[in-house]
Every structure is written in C-alpha cells, then in structure tokens.
Design a protein around this motif. Structure first.
Motif, PDB file in Angstrom:
ATOM      1  N   THR A  27       0.816  -1.343  -0.084  1.00  0.00           N
ATOM      2  CA  THR A  27       0.017   0.002  -0.020  1.00  0.00           C
ATOM      3  C   THR A  27       0.820   1.107   0.020  1.00  0.00           C
ATOM      4  OG1 THR A  27      -1.882  -1.333   1.186  1.00  0.00           O
ATOM      5  CG2 THR A  27      -1.884   1.197   1.106  1.00  0.00           C
ATOM      6  N   SER A  31       1.100   3.746  -3.344  1.00  0.00           N
ATOM      7  CA  SER A  31       0.523   5.195  -3.198  1.00  0.00           C
ATOM      8  C   SER A  31       1.745   6.187  -3.217  1.00  0.00           C
ATOM      9  CB  SER A  31      -0.093   5.507  -1.447  1.00  0.00           C
ATOM     10  OG  SER A  31      -1.070   4.420  -1.273  1.00  0.00           O
ATOM     11  N   ALA A 130      -8.002   3.254   4.675  1.00  0.00           N
ATOM     12  CA  ALA A 130      -8.645   2.480   3.403  1.00  0.00           C
ATOM     13  C   ALA A 130      -9.902   3.123   3.149  1.00  0.00           C
ATOM     14  CB  ALA A 130      -9.025   1.135   4.020  1.00  0.00           C
ATOM     15  N   LEU A 133      -8.505   6.241   0.897  1.00  0.00           N
ATOM     16  CA  LEU A 133      -8.208   5.641  -0.395  1.00  0.00           C
ATOM     17  C   LEU A 133      -9.592   5.343  -1.347  1.00  0.00           C
ATOM     18  CD1 LEU A 133      -5.172   3.098   0.081  1.00  0.00           C
ATOM     19  CD2 LEU A 133      -5.470   4.930  -1.356  1.00  0.00           C
ATOM     20  N   THR A 134     -10.504   4.760  -0.671  1.00  0.00           N
ATOM     21  CA  THR A 134     -11.610   4.294  -1.609  1.00  0.00           C
ATOM     22  C   THR A 134     -12.380   5.541  -2.037  1.00  0.00           C
ATOM     23  OG1 THR A 134     -11.767   2.111  -0.634  1.00  0.00           O
ATOM     24  CG2 THR A 134     -13.886   2.922  -1.574  1.00  0.00           C
ATOM     25  N   TYR A 186      -3.118   2.551  -7.566  1.00  0.00           N
ATOM     26  CA  TYR A 186      -4.170   2.993  -6.568  1.00  0.00           C
ATOM     27  C   TYR A 186      -5.398   1.873  -6.181  1.00  0.00           C
ATOM     28  CZ  TYR A 186      -3.234   7.868  -5.425  1.00  0.00           C
ATOM     29  OH  TYR A 186      -2.732   8.943  -4.816  1.00  0.00           O
ATOM     30  N   GLU A 190      -5.437   0.171  -2.759  1.00  0.00           N
ATOM     31  CA  GLU A 190      -6.934   0.126  -2.104  1.00  0.00           C
ATOM     32  C   GLU A 190      -6.995  -1.313  -1.608  1.00  0.00           C
ATOM     33  OE1 GLU A 190     -11.546   0.909  -3.105  1.00  0.00           O
ATOM     34  OE2 GLU A 190     -10.046   1.259  -4.545  1.00  0.00           O
ATOM     35  N   TRP A 194      -7.220  -2.755   2.425  1.00  0.00           N
ATOM     36  CA  TRP A 194      -8.634  -3.209   3.093  1.00  0.00           C
ATOM     37  C   TRP A 194      -8.388  -4.759   3.585  1.00  0.00           C
ATOM     38  CZ3 TRP A 194     -12.823  -1.187   4.675  1.00  0.00           C
ATOM     39  CH2 TRP A 194     -13.521   0.075   4.142  1.00  0.00           C
TER      40      TRP A 194
END
Length: 235
Positions: A27, A31, A130, A133-134, A186, A190, A194
């Motif tokens: 992650t 990112s 999370a 990000l979403t 991304y 994401e 999660w």
C-alpha cells in the motif's frame, strides 16, 4: 514431534502479522509511486479539467490536487502501523510460538489487554486510511469519467485514462507527467489496505478469544504455568 506442540493460534496470528506487514508495504509503495508520478501532488479527492482538440483524439487534463496530507497520512499509517509495528508483533509472536512448545499456557502470558488495545487502535486507523483511499479515488474517477470525449459518446472509464492518449499536466507545470499506471497502483493500494484492515480486525477477535479462555483457565487452575508433562494431572 516437537513442532506438533506449538500453539496453533500463535502460529496463525504470526502468519497474519506477516501478511499485514506485506499489505502495508504494498500500500505504501503503490501510493508513493502515484504521488511521485504526479510530481508530489495528491490526486485523491482532487479535481481535473480535461480538453480535447478537434483534430486529435489525445486528451489533455490539468490536475488540481488536494492537500498532500491525505497521501502522506495513508503512506505514514501503513508504514508505521502495518509495516514497522507489524514486524515487531510478528517477531513477538514467533518468540512465544517457540516457547509454546514446552509451555502450553504460554499464550496466556502475553499482555493480552495491551495487545487487544493496540490491535483495536490499529484496526481503526487502517480503516480510516482504507476509506480515504476508496472515497478519494472514487471522487477523482467521478471527475475524470464526467468528461465525454468527441468520439467516445459516453463517459470515459477511469482505467482507460492510463492510455497514451491521455496527457496529464499539473496546474503549475506545462510539462506532462508520467501517469500511465496510476489507476492500477491505486487499486492495488486500496485492495491491500482493506485486506490489512480485515486482518487487524481478526487479530482483535483472536485476542478477545484469548482473554475469554484465559479467564476460564484461571478459574480452573491456581498455578501460573504448567508444562505439557503435567497435563495428564489435570485430565
């Protein structure tokens, strides 16, 4: 066999911590790569203005990023909590896993309340990252997909904007940036974020189980520790 005596729950939790730190690393890297591709601009929750010349199918988009603190928070959370703290917890559980070969109640020697509290905090913080990000990627893609090209006749899909026909510009720079993989990166960030959040939640459930079982054991036995050789005494 010696290794058949290890605590199964400690082995499971150590394995989950290894997956957690791996997800956190993926992650953070994904990112960070997107942020680097966009020249340090955080496109999450950002806006975009796209135009197309009548004589070409190439789309030029000017990126208006939001505060960089959003991306910094996501990267920092996954590095500090999922990676660094995950490494510590993985080693911690592996140590007690080795000792559990001779002490069958070794799991109940752990600082269960402290570990549960730290897992709850880690779950909440990673959940926030999370969600950021979403929601941030969804808001960005909504702005991109609202653009209708001259030949498409419909809103462009966000994943299609990674093609060479799309040129991305920063609001303060006339040179296009290389963002041919930003959406895939991304989505990867994401997904792994999660997964890490769900594993943190499973760790919380495991510690609650340990606490409940520990209290039941304490009511049954007065001694603090007993070895496998002494187990027949309590059967």
């Amino acid at each position: 066999m010696e290794w058949m005596r290890v605590d199964g729950w400690l082995l499971l939790q150590a394995s989950m911590y290894f997956v957690i730190l791996t997800c956190g690393l993926i992650t953070s890297i994904s990112s960070g790569l997107v942020r680097q591709d966009f020249g340090g601009t955080c496109v999450l929750y950002g806006n975009v203005n796209c135009t197309t010349a009548n004589t070409t199918t190439t789309v030029g988009c000017v990126v208006f990023g939001e505060a960089t603190s959003v991306c910094v928070f996501i990267i920092a959370v996954n590095l500090l909590i999922s990676v660094l703290f995950g490494i510590f917890m993985c080693v911690y559980h592996l140590y007690y896993l080795i000792r559990s070969r001779t002490l069958i109640r070794i799991v109940f020697q752990l600082w269960l309340k402290v570990l549960l509290a730290s897992s709850v905090i880690s779950t909440l913080v990673t959940l926030v990252s999370a969600c950021m990000l979403t929601v941030g990627l969804s808001k960005w893609c909504t702005g991109v997909e609202s653009f209708v090209g001259p030949e498409e006749g419909h809103a462009s899909l966000c994943s299609m904007t990674q093609s060479s026909n799309w040129l991305w510009y920063l609001s303060d720079n006339e040179q296009p940036v290389n963002a041919n993989q930003y959406y895939d990166l991304y989505v990867t960030a994401e997904t792994t974020c999660w997964i890490g959040t769900c594993l943190w939640l499973l760790q919380c459930i495991a510690y609650v189980r340990h606490l409940v079982k520990d209290r039941a054991m304490q009511r049954s036995f007065q001694d603090d520790l007993f070895t496998i050789d002494d187990l027949d005494t309590f059967n």
